[in-house]
Scaffold this motif. Sequence first.
Motif, PDB file in Angstrom:
ATOM      1  N   ARG A  72     -59.031 -75.807  17.330  1.00 27.50           N
ATOM      2  CA  ARG A  72     -60.294 -74.093  17.577  1.00 27.50           C
ATOM      3  C   ARG A  72     -61.568 -74.752  17.312  1.00 27.50           C
ATOM      4  NH1 ARG A  72     -58.805 -71.077  12.634  1.00 27.50           N
ATOM      5  NH2 ARG A  72     -59.935 -69.625  13.792  1.00 27.50           N
ATOM      6  N   HIS A  73     -62.400 -73.817  18.336  1.00 25.52           N
ATOM      7  CA  HIS A  73     -63.333 -73.657  19.377  1.00 25.52           C
ATOM      8  C   HIS A  73     -64.559 -73.673  18.475  1.00 25.52           C
ATOM      9  CE1 HIS A  73     -61.666 -73.543  22.991  1.00 25.52           C
ATOM     10  NE2 HIS A  73     -60.812 -72.461  22.444  1.00 25.52           N
ATOM     11  N   VAL A  89     -68.360 -72.790  17.658  1.00 26.32           N
ATOM     12  CA  VAL A  89     -69.030 -71.761  17.776  1.00 26.32           C
ATOM     13  C   VAL A  89     -70.195 -71.174  17.795  1.00 26.32           C
ATOM     14  CG1 VAL A  89     -69.959 -69.999  20.091  1.00 26.32           C
ATOM     15  CG2 VAL A  89     -68.030 -71.421  20.663  1.00 26.32           C
ATOM     16  N   SER A  90     -70.398 -71.242  16.326  1.00 27.38           N
ATOM     17  CA  SER A  90     -71.063 -70.096  15.398  1.00 27.38           C
ATOM     18  C   SER A  90     -70.337 -70.257  13.721  1.00 27.38           C
ATOM     19  CB  SER A  90     -70.406 -68.232  15.742  1.00 27.38           C
ATOM     20  OG  SER A  90     -70.742 -67.729  15.011  1.00 27.38           O
ATOM     21  N   VAL A  91     -71.475 -70.599  13.118  1.00 28.74           N
ATOM     22  CA  VAL A  91     -71.039 -70.547  12.065  1.00 28.74           C
ATOM     23  C   VAL A  91     -70.563 -69.091  11.060  1.00 28.74           C
ATOM     24  CG1 VAL A  91     -72.343 -70.909   9.890  1.00 28.74           C
ATOM     25  CG2 VAL A  91     -73.081 -72.061  11.434  1.00 28.74           C
ATOM     26  N   ARG A  92     -70.684 -68.402  12.166  1.00 34.04           N
ATOM     27  CA  ARG A  92     -69.647 -67.141  11.571  1.00 34.04           C
ATOM     28  C   ARG A  92     -68.670 -67.387  11.376  1.00 34.04           C
ATOM     29  NH1 ARG A  92     -73.156 -64.227  15.347  1.00 34.04           N
ATOM     30  NH2 ARG A  92     -74.393 -62.977  14.202  1.00 34.04           N
ATOM     31  N   GLN A  93     -67.436 -68.571  12.072  1.00 35.41           N
ATOM     32  CA  GLN A  93     -66.235 -69.179  12.154  1.00 35.41           C
ATOM     33  C   GLN A  93     -66.152 -69.744  10.514  1.00 35.41           C
ATOM     34  OE1 GLN A  93     -67.432 -70.825  15.636  1.00 35.41           O
ATOM     35  NE2 GLN A  93     -64.311 -71.079  16.046  1.00 35.41           N
ATOM     36  N   PHE A  94     -67.143 -70.315   9.798  1.00 38.75           N
ATOM     37  CA  PHE A  94     -66.954 -71.065   8.559  1.00 38.75           C
ATOM     38  C   PHE A  94     -67.003 -70.340   7.697  1.00 38.75           C
ATOM     39  CE2 PHE A  94     -69.067 -73.989  11.192  1.00 38.75           C
ATOM     40  CZ  PHE A  94     -68.136 -75.115  11.520  1.00 38.75           C
ATOM     41  N   LEU A 104     -77.318 -68.130   8.556  1.00 38.51           N
ATOM     42  CA  LEU A 104     -75.712 -67.711   8.673  1.00 38.51           C
ATOM     43  C   LEU A 104     -74.886 -68.756   7.294  1.00 38.51           C
ATOM     44  CD1 LEU A 104     -75.329 -67.027  12.288  1.00 38.51           C
ATOM     45  CD2 LEU A 104     -74.976 -65.774  10.091  1.00 38.51           C
ATOM     46  N   THR A 112     -75.385 -67.897   3.501  1.00 35.75           N
ATOM     47  CA  THR A 112     -74.899 -67.152   2.855  1.00 35.75           C
ATOM     48  C   THR A 112     -74.084 -67.442   2.341  1.00 35.75           C
ATOM     49  OG1 THR A 112     -73.461 -66.630   4.642  1.00 35.75           O
ATOM     50  CG2 THR A 112     -75.699 -65.544   4.870  1.00 35.75           C
ATOM     51  N   LEU A 113     -73.228 -69.025   2.463  1.00 30.60           N
ATOM     52  CA  LEU A 113     -71.977 -69.154   1.980  1.00 30.60           C
ATOM     53  C   LEU A 113     -72.688 -70.181   1.213  1.00 30.60           C
ATOM     54  CD1 LEU A 113     -70.253 -71.363   5.000  1.00 30.60           C
ATOM     55  CD2 LEU A 113     -70.244 -69.275   4.606  1.00 30.60           C
ATOM     56  N   GLU A 155     -77.895 -58.673   9.117  1.00 29.19           N
ATOM     57  CA  GLU A 155     -76.611 -58.985   8.677  1.00 29.19           C
ATOM     58  C   GLU A 155     -76.814 -60.103   7.518  1.00 29.19           C
ATOM     59  OE1 GLU A 155     -75.194 -61.681  11.889  1.00 29.19           O
ATOM     60  OE2 GLU A 155     -72.926 -62.283  11.426  1.00 29.19           O
ATOM     61  N   ALA A 214     -74.743 -59.901   3.542  1.00 30.69           N
ATOM     62  CA  ALA A 214     -73.893 -61.034   3.145  1.00 30.69           C
ATOM     63  C   ALA A 214     -74.717 -62.183   2.164  1.00 30.69           C
ATOM     64  CB  ALA A 214     -74.528 -62.229   4.439  1.00 30.69           C
ATOM     65  N   MET A 243     -68.874 -63.561   5.673  1.00 27.15           N
ATOM     66  CA  MET A 243     -69.735 -62.964   6.555  1.00 27.15           C
ATOM     67  C   MET A 243     -69.177 -62.121   7.527  1.00 27.15           C
ATOM     68  SD  MET A 243     -71.891 -67.032   7.926  1.00 27.15           S
ATOM     69  CE  MET A 243     -70.754 -67.809   7.572  1.00 27.15           C
ATOM     70  N   LEU A 275     -67.735 -62.270  15.902  1.00 25.47           N
ATOM     71  CA  LEU A 275     -67.206 -62.998  16.707  1.00 25.47           C
ATOM     72  C   LEU A 275     -65.807 -62.263  17.806  1.00 25.47           C
ATOM     73  CD1 LEU A 275     -66.136 -65.629  14.010  1.00 25.47           C
ATOM     74  CD2 LEU A 275     -67.393 -65.753  15.432  1.00 25.47           C
ATOM     75  N   PRO A 282     -56.230 -70.259  17.056  1.00 27.09           N
ATOM     76  CA  PRO A 282     -57.246 -72.372  18.043  1.00 27.09           C
ATOM     77  C   PRO A 282     -56.245 -71.387  19.250  1.00 27.09           C
ATOM     78  CG  PRO A 282     -54.979 -72.167  16.306  1.00 27.09           C
ATOM     79  CD  PRO A 282     -55.660 -70.373  16.343  1.00 27.09           C
ATOM     80  N   VAL A 283     -56.622 -73.221  19.970  1.00 29.53           N
ATOM     81  CA  VAL A 283     -56.748 -73.250  21.680  1.00 29.53           C
ATOM     82  C   VAL A 283     -55.480 -72.977  22.053  1.00 29.53           C
ATOM     83  CG1 VAL A 283     -57.309 -74.282  23.162  1.00 29.53           C
ATOM     84  CG2 VAL A 283     -58.540 -74.565  21.704  1.00 29.53           C
TER      85      VAL A 283
END
Lengths: 363, 363, 363
Positions: free
Chosen positions: A46-47, A49-54, A220, A223-224, A249, A253, B1, B6, B13-14
């Motif tokens: 996975r890339h 890039v953003s905390v929004r992915q977690f 961000l 918020t978790l 946002e 959240a 979130m 995004l 995944p890549v």
Amino acid sequence: MNTALLHPLLTEPVRVRDGVTGIERPVALMEAIEENPAPLMDLANRHIVSVRQFSHETVIQLLRLAAMYESQPVPLHRPLGGKLLISAFYEPSTRTRISFESAWHRLGGDIMSITDPATTGIAKGESLRDVAEMFSNYGDVMVLRDNNAGAVYDMLPSLRIPIVNAGNGIDEHPTQALADLYTILKWRPDLASRHTIRSKVRIGIIGTPGRMRTVRSLLLMLTLIDYAIEEVVVIHPDREIFSEGQREELEQAGLKIRCERRLRQVLNNLDVIYINSIAWVGDTYETLTGDMRLSADLPLKKGSIILHPLARGEELAFDLDGTSHNWYFAQARGAVFVRMALLTCLVQRIGEVIDAGSARGGL
Amino acid sequence: MNTALLHPLLTEPVRVRDGVTGIERPVALMEAIEENPAPLMDLANRHIVSVRQFSHETVIQLLRLAAMYESQPVPLHRPLGGKLLISAFYEPSTRTRISFESAWHRLGGDIMSITDPATTGIAKGESLRDVAEMFSNYGDVMVLRDNNAGAVYDMLPSLRIPIVNAGNGIDEHPTQALADLYTILKWRPDLASRHTIRSKVRIGIIGTPGRMRTVRSLLLMLTLIDYAIEEVVVIHPDREIFSEGQREELEQAGLKIRCERRLRQVLNNLDVIYINSIAWVGDTYETLTGDMRLSADLPLKKGSIILHPLARGEELAFDLDGTSHNWYFAQARGAVFVRMALLTCLVQRIGEVIDAGSARGGL
Amino acid sequence: MNTALLHPLLTEPVRVRDGVTGIERPVALMEAIEENPAPLMDLANRHIVSVRQFSHETVIQLLRLAAMYESQPVPLHRPLGGKLLISAFYEPSTRTRISFESAWHRLGGDIMSITDPATTGIAKGESLRDVAEMFSNYGDVMVLRDNNAGAVYDMLPSLRIPIVNAGNGIDEHPTQALADLYTILKWRPDLASRHTIRSKVRIGIIGTPGRMRTVRSLLLMLTLIDYAIEEVVVIHPDREIFSEGQREELEQAGLKIRCERRLRQVLNNLDVIYINSIAWVGDTYETLTGDMRLSADLPLKKGSIILHPLARGEELAFDLDGTSHNWYFAQARGAVFVRMALLTCLVQRIGEVIDAGSARGGL
């Protein structure tokens, strides 16, 4: 020879000062969290890039793995043997670069570093799209620091390897936010879950949410653990400190956000104080003005902790270093283990390590 | 979130896109060439500065070894363990540097990089002769990129380790030419030998033979497969494009060379089109003018391939990336394996690898 | 192809010239010194900033270990596997940086390099105290080159890992002095002990003791073999060449020091001639004037040796390279093994290596 001329610290071995380097707290955190490899498996390729992915569970398991690494004086094995990292820092940052490279090396991998944009094809006017295409042939993972927020996004379409955002302009710095939360959980492991929490905490943030990538990513991340936060107090002398839609946002959240313009009025009420007075703007930066400075003589709440992404400016007095409020050094140290955890997952090596971890946890 | 914010590529995944990364073609090339270790053994401890040093059989066996490496998703072992590379790039070039360093690391070796002439003894006025003497103590192989064509030659007398020319001014760039030919042979393995060739090809070169090191080295390389070339068409708006004696040397070596000043007139007749619009002159460069630009709307011959050493400028349109004419990405990728093959031979490690290779080939 | 156009050195394998690279002399030195691991054990986790930290026995055992390393064409094992070096060169110096990095890599360790102050937190105004705190989290040993003499001292209080001074302004350069003495002992092993010495030597130093870190450290190092030195002749056109108290300290430590202002008058009487005409002053340097230049036509004493820390300037003629007086190349080569020896001790890996060494010595 005249050893009287020697600095006293040159007449003895290096002293390992305690507090920062003990393993009790990471061990405690590791044992407070039940192991669940599934979300870590999902991070393969996975890339980041953003905390929004977690998700909450992904972050908690990542931090458990970080705690496992920190609690091992010597790594049990080298899961990234033969793997290549491309460490591309087009914006000056020795700390973050060396922190990532240390994490990768400790896992047994090799590294190719790019520290100067002037030496890159980009300086010849090459497109980031082509750079990403090339780097996909040369390495297994790429870490990028760029003062242009869009650079990492321009690379995504042609990347065939995972990329980790190590700070993109004023946008985000997700691994820093992981290190921030890791520090908070080492201080209070009970905050890791809504089922174990003993009491909520009040978190103060001295900085500019709309212009500081570290603050943006931290908010961000918080918020978790909204269930653990009484409120977030953002302390800033100005009125316009959020970017468009940012506050909405965060509140949607689940974060309770209050803004204050004076530090002294709220200090004695804060359990966690996060301060960062450097806002990168392009390749220069602004610093906060006014009374936004922390020092040991201020009325800090008993047992409260101070976080700072560092490098430190005048906003953080040296007289705090020797106090129990100093968790910013532990925070910097923890960033290495957090990055070890994340990188292990991205290259799909979590399988090996978790076994080792279970063994370790079983001791 | 709010994951709606995004980028879509951050939610999966890549994706490993195919075409560039398949192993079918390298496997086919490897099997089309009969293994002959002798010429590779002869490369032990040799300097590699000019394409003139190569024989047909040496190049073919090098490219067979490169194909063997590319056809192994994971290297079978690390033949360069404990070996040190000095990667000295006194002229900016991230691509070539990282490509060499990736090759060396994949073989298990360690690296010391020099990316900024300002940090070197040379900046203190040190002679290249002394630099070479010193580097011979520090590493096992040296790779040099310098915008001064004479630098590599100044180092030769005091070198006690092999040096690889990674581009010396407007003179040569031999490993790039190896990568160019490697790409052509992956496209048409039958061209590897006068005994297997099915039909000759017509090769167009858009560039300045007398001022572009990549073109100079490629033309010398093509003389090794003169039996496979109907003619080489050099396309350039000017008249004086060869350096003194250059064309004569190439023609004496068996190349049929024709010069054209307009691209459109010859395009539909070319099987291979090599384009490079950057001519390094000292530490700056010129770009070609006129109609010397390739794009998908031009009348390209069916089945023809385009090569470009990259970094790309305006001369190569992005709309070609998605077409079957795009072999320049495979060319860039192949350069890593070509360099792995060459470096393995220079440090006399071919013995181990060929065994592995035979084994692999025997599958 | 027209191989007549090839440089003759491109038509044959690399020639390994002798003299510099033989193992006879290191073997002889190793066998001339009785092994004593105790003082090397004591170096574990020590900072190395000043030559004043060394005792005679420590230095002799370090140089024995260096000789052991140099006498092993291939290292017997990799005692620093998994260890991380932070190589921080805030003052340009490729030679010293690559020499340290080569030493570390040969021992099996990994490296993170910092070659440009502009890319460091220091450029953001970060305190060296914080930098040291951070680096203690990232690596196992730190090597520092800084043109500010105080930088290394500013870091000491917050360091939790050993630091090695690789040159701090005009103050000291202890590992260079170790390499200097190593060269002298390879030339005359009997000088290693007052019990084995056959005859005293006269040492000439062309340089400025008060402004050249290499000369300052060498003079301190020479006090450890005062029993072996007839006298030290410092050759300099000026009168004020010592820093305050420097000459007194050296003489109290047992050195006989004489100053001369003309080179020719003393040359034929010197057994060892150390020349270094570069005095770093801030980030620029001065060069000596007058007749302070060595060349083959001068009346050098038969059997005498010339040392130079390099990079070479006009003060050292190339026509000396081919003579028996040229020990400056051996000196540069030896520096790698001296640094291997020191670094092995700092990370407490001497145990493993000495065993190997005893074994080797026992052959």
